[in-house]
Scaffold this motif. Structure first.
Motif, PDB file in Angstrom:
ATOM      1  N   PHE A  76       0.849  -1.185   0.000  1.00  0.00           N
ATOM      2  CA  PHE A  76       0.000   0.000   0.000  1.00  0.00           C
ATOM      3  C   PHE A  76       0.890   1.243   0.000  1.00  0.00           C
ATOM      4  CE2 PHE A  76      -3.277  -2.740   2.404  1.00  0.00           C
ATOM      5  CZ  PHE A  76      -3.754  -3.249   1.208  1.00  0.00           C
ATOM      6  N   VAL A  77       1.384   1.564  -1.181  1.00  0.00           N
ATOM      7  CA  VAL A  77       2.184   2.762  -1.389  1.00  0.00           C
ATOM      8  C   VAL A  77       1.623   3.484  -2.609  1.00  0.00           C
ATOM      9  CG1 VAL A  77       4.288   1.866  -0.322  1.00  0.00           C
ATOM     10  CG2 VAL A  77       3.869   1.449  -2.757  1.00  0.00           C
ATOM     11  N   THR A 115      -3.533   2.069  -5.691  1.00  0.00           N
ATOM     12  CA  THR A 115      -4.685   1.385  -5.089  1.00  0.00           C
ATOM     13  C   THR A 115      -5.869   2.323  -4.881  1.00  0.00           C
ATOM     14  OG1 THR A 115      -2.969   0.189  -3.854  1.00  0.00           O
ATOM     15  CG2 THR A 115      -5.258  -0.338  -3.342  1.00  0.00           C
ATOM     16  N   ALA A 116      -5.607   3.577  -4.583  1.00  0.00           N
ATOM     17  CA  ALA A 116      -6.696   4.533  -4.358  1.00  0.00           C
ATOM     18  C   ALA A 116      -7.575   4.666  -5.598  1.00  0.00           C
ATOM     19  CB  ALA A 116      -6.125   5.905  -3.976  1.00  0.00           C
ATOM     20  N   ALA A 169       2.392   2.089   4.071  1.00  0.00           N
ATOM     21  CA  ALA A 169       2.201   3.421   4.636  1.00  0.00           C
ATOM     22  C   ALA A 169       0.870   4.056   4.253  1.00  0.00           C
ATOM     23  CB  ALA A 169       3.348   4.336   4.200  1.00  0.00           C
ATOM     24  N   GLU A 170       0.285   3.653   3.121  1.00  0.00           N
ATOM     25  CA  GLU A 170      -0.951   4.266   2.648  1.00  0.00           C
ATOM     26  C   GLU A 170      -2.218   3.589   3.173  1.00  0.00           C
ATOM     27  OE1 GLU A 170      -1.579   6.989   0.328  1.00  0.00           O
ATOM     28  OE2 GLU A 170       0.411   7.437   1.139  1.00  0.00           O
ATOM     29  N   GLU A 171      -2.076   2.581   4.019  1.00  0.00           N
ATOM     30  CA  GLU A 171      -3.252   1.794   4.406  1.00  0.00           C
ATOM     31  C   GLU A 171      -4.328   2.636   5.077  1.00  0.00           C
ATOM     32  OE1 GLU A 171      -4.565  -2.189   6.915  1.00  0.00           O
ATOM     33  OE2 GLU A 171      -2.477  -1.932   6.271  1.00  0.00           O
ATOM     34  N   ASN A 172      -3.945   3.501   6.008  1.00  0.00           N
ATOM     35  CA  ASN A 172      -4.956   4.312   6.695  1.00  0.00           C
ATOM     36  C   ASN A 172      -5.679   5.233   5.724  1.00  0.00           C
ATOM     37  OD1 ASN A 172      -4.442   3.175   9.199  1.00  0.00           O
ATOM     38  ND2 ASN A 172      -2.917   4.708   9.760  1.00  0.00           N
ATOM     39  N   ASN A 173      -4.947   5.809   4.769  1.00  0.00           N
ATOM     40  CA  ASN A 173      -5.577   6.668   3.767  1.00  0.00           C
ATOM     41  C   ASN A 173      -6.556   5.877   2.903  1.00  0.00           C
ATOM     42  OD1 ASN A 173      -4.100   8.895   4.624  1.00  0.00           O
ATOM     43  ND2 ASN A 173      -2.459   8.560   3.137  1.00  0.00           N
ATOM     44  N   LEU A 174      -6.182   4.656   2.566  1.00  0.00           N
ATOM     45  CA  LEU A 174      -7.059   3.820   1.750  1.00  0.00           C
ATOM     46  C   LEU A 174      -8.323   3.439   2.520  1.00  0.00           C
ATOM     47  CD1 LEU A 174      -4.387   1.490   0.090  1.00  0.00           C
ATOM     48  CD2 LEU A 174      -5.543   3.453  -0.946  1.00  0.00           C
ATOM     49  N   VAL A 203      -7.183  -7.598   3.860  1.00  0.00           N
ATOM     50  CA  VAL A 203      -6.846  -8.888   4.475  1.00  0.00           C
ATOM     51  C   VAL A 203      -5.385  -8.960   4.912  1.00  0.00           C
ATOM     52  CG1 VAL A 203      -8.662 -10.092   3.233  1.00  0.00           C
ATOM     53  CG2 VAL A 203      -6.372  -9.972   2.227  1.00  0.00           C
ATOM     54  N   GLY A 204      -4.652  -7.838   4.800  1.00  0.00           N
ATOM     55  CA  GLY A 204      -3.276  -7.823   5.257  1.00  0.00           C
ATOM     56  C   GLY A 204      -2.349  -8.615   4.352  1.00  0.00           C
ATOM     57  N   ARG A 205      -1.140  -8.821   4.823  1.00  0.00           N
ATOM     58  CA  ARG A 205      -0.186  -9.628   4.074  1.00  0.00           C
ATOM     59  C   ARG A 205      -0.590 -11.091   4.166  1.00  0.00           C
ATOM     60  NH1 ARG A 205       4.959  -7.638   7.095  1.00  0.00           N
ATOM     61  NH2 ARG A 205       5.947  -9.390   6.047  1.00  0.00           N
ATOM     62  N   GLN A 206      -0.462 -11.798   3.066  1.00  0.00           N
ATOM     63  CA  GLN A 206      -0.850 -13.201   3.000  1.00  0.00           C
ATOM     64  C   GLN A 206       0.364 -14.045   2.602  1.00  0.00           C
ATOM     65  OE1 GLN A 206      -4.681 -14.286   3.104  1.00  0.00           O
ATOM     66  NE2 GLN A 206      -4.168 -12.585   4.463  1.00  0.00           N
ATOM     67  N   THR A 207       0.345 -15.305   2.986  1.00  0.00           N
ATOM     68  CA  THR A 207       1.419 -16.208   2.573  1.00  0.00           C
ATOM     69  C   THR A 207       1.328 -16.450   1.071  1.00  0.00           C
ATOM     70  OG1 THR A 207       0.131 -18.230   2.865  1.00  0.00           O
ATOM     71  CG2 THR A 207       1.288 -17.371   4.804  1.00  0.00           C
ATOM     72  N   HIS A 208       2.386 -16.993   0.529  1.00  0.00           N
ATOM     73  CA  HIS A 208       2.417 -17.284  -0.902  1.00  0.00           C
ATOM     74  C   HIS A 208       1.269 -18.215  -1.275  1.00  0.00           C
ATOM     75  CE1 HIS A 208       4.722 -16.517  -4.457  1.00  0.00           C
ATOM     76  NE2 HIS A 208       4.841 -17.790  -4.766  1.00  0.00           N
ATOM     77  N   GLY A 209       1.037 -19.237  -0.459  1.00  0.00           N
ATOM     78  CA  GLY A 209      -0.033 -20.189  -0.743  1.00  0.00           C
ATOM     79  C   GLY A 209      -1.409 -19.543  -0.698  1.00  0.00           C
TER      80      GLY A 209
END
Length: 412
Positions: free
Chosen positions: A232-233, A238-239, A264-269, A285-291
């Motif tokens: 999220f930059v 993403t916006a 860093a942009e998560e709160n703005n999003l 959903v935050g960071r996810q594993t590769h799987g």
């Protein structure tokens, strides 16, 4: 052949969330050559370690180790660390010196044939400095994006770029925009070859019984979901994807948007989502594993890569999620910036939209959603992705390296 891969971004474990493309490249090369990786130490890892089949050497650059600030972590690269911490800035020179010494020592100790440095700074700079005039090994540089944009802003950026490039035997670039920016910075052609990073194609191929499996978010989004994967930059755009969603919902009212990542942009999003009243249909959903990312890609209806050239003049090289989605047979909509148009041919294997244009992005998403399943576009996307499997990328690398070792010029 003996190869030293020098990088600043390298995972401590395969599920720690650090981008693993250098690791995957090194593992692919290790199937055909003797590969050693040189990476900066972390607060809990230094010295010699093993990861997969790789011999990994980590150098310390500040003591106590718990105060080392430049090593990428938590979704932040070195530039991010330097923007947030004066302590990180204070560690730049120790980092350069220690990496240069470690490179020089390993080249001699292991009788290295080729040093593969990722990013002009710091790896390209320290490798050129370490090899010196004797040039004890060939130097293959891979330019990704952040390094070029950083040097464009530094007072001595052109001097540093010229110093490194003139000492390289071959250069790869992640995308055409990055290569063009490098050439402009240098003031002469770099002759860089376009070479995006690869993908484990076999992980993303959709199983034969995919439609019979339970889909994540099936109960939340009756019309399925659009997927974004990335940090999220600002340069990820993403916006603009969030702003495009209301236009899409006018025709497909129960479509969801799933956002994978952090930054860093998560709160703005999140505020953007609240302002538009989209809380019910957007999931962070935050960071996810590769799987987990594999499963999300297989289940989504469209993968969107809305990258932009940001307020600092920066964009990406070639987001690997484009190739990952293609290999999964997923419809892909991407912005027409940097390396994305190198891969996506509009309406042939995906759709290109104008950057920073929510209306156009929404129109392209709707076009993709209305594409039949399966279709000529998704089949072409799968075929395109075959060029970017790790075995093929490694073969391209090895062909170039063998030319250099044989004293031939690298292909341009």
């Amino acid at each position: 052949m003996r190869i030293l891969v020098s990088t600043s971004t390298f995972p401590s474990s395969l599920d720690d969330g650090i981008p693993r493309f250098v690791y995957d490249l090194a593992e692919s090369l290790a199937a055909h050559a003797q590969v050693t990786v040189l990476a900066p130490g972390t607060s809990d890892a230094s010295g010699r370690t093993t990861m997969g089949t790789l011999d990994v050497r980590r150098f310390g650059y500040f003591w106590p180790r718990r105060l080392q600030r430049l090593t990428p972590s938590g979704g932040q690269g070195m530039s991010d660390k330097m923007r947030e911490s004066w302590l990180a800035w204070g560690q730049v020179m120790p980092f350069l010196v220690r990496q240069r010494l470690a490179t020089r020592r390993l080249v001699r100790e292991l009788d290295i044939d080729v040093v593969n440095a990722h990013w002009i700074v710091p790896q390209g700079l320290t490798a050129a400095w370490a090899l010196g005039r004797r040039h004890e090994a060939k130097l293959l540089l891979h330019v990704h994006a952040a390094d070029v944009y950083l040097l464009q802003r530094l007072p001595l950026g052109r001097v540093i770029a010229r110093y490194v490039v003139k000492r390289c035997d071959a250069i790869f670039s992640a995308g055409s925009h990055v290569r063009d920016c490098l050439d402009e910075l240098l003031g002469f052609p770099s002759n860089a070859q376009l070479q995006p990073m690869g993908v484990h194609l076999e992980l993303f191929r959709r199983p034969q019984n995919a439609d019979a499996t339970a889909k994540r978010f099936a109960a939340d989004f009756l019309d399925g979901y659009v997927l974004f994967v990335g940090r999220f930059v600002e340069k990820k755009g993403t916006a603009y994807l969030i702003r495009a969603l209301p236009h899409v919902l006018q025709q497909i009212p129960h479509l969801g948007l799933v956002l994978v990542g952090s930054g860093a942009e998560e709160n703005n999003l999140r505020r953007e989502v609240e302002t538009l009243g989209l809380e019910r249909l957007v999931r962070f959903v935050g960071r996810q594993t590769h799987g987990e990312i594999v499963e999300l890609l297989r289940d989504c209806r469209v993968a969107v890569v809305p990258s932009i050239i940001d307020s600092r003049g920066e964009t990406e090289g070639m987001p690997t999620v484009v190739i990952e989605a293609m290999s999964a047979g997923v419809r892909v909509v991407g912005s027409a910036v940097d390396g994305i148009p190198d891969i996506i041919n509009h309406e042939q294997n995906g759709w290109l939209c104008r950057p920073k244009d929510p209306d156009d992005l929404a129109a392209k998403i709707l076009t993709a959603l209305n594409d039949p399943t399966p279709s000529a576009v998704t089949q072409s996307a799968i075929e395109t992705s075959q060029r970017f499997g790790w075995p093929q990328v490694a073969a391209n690398y090895l062909e170039c390296m063998q030319r250099l070792v044989n004293g031939e010029k690298a292909a341009t």
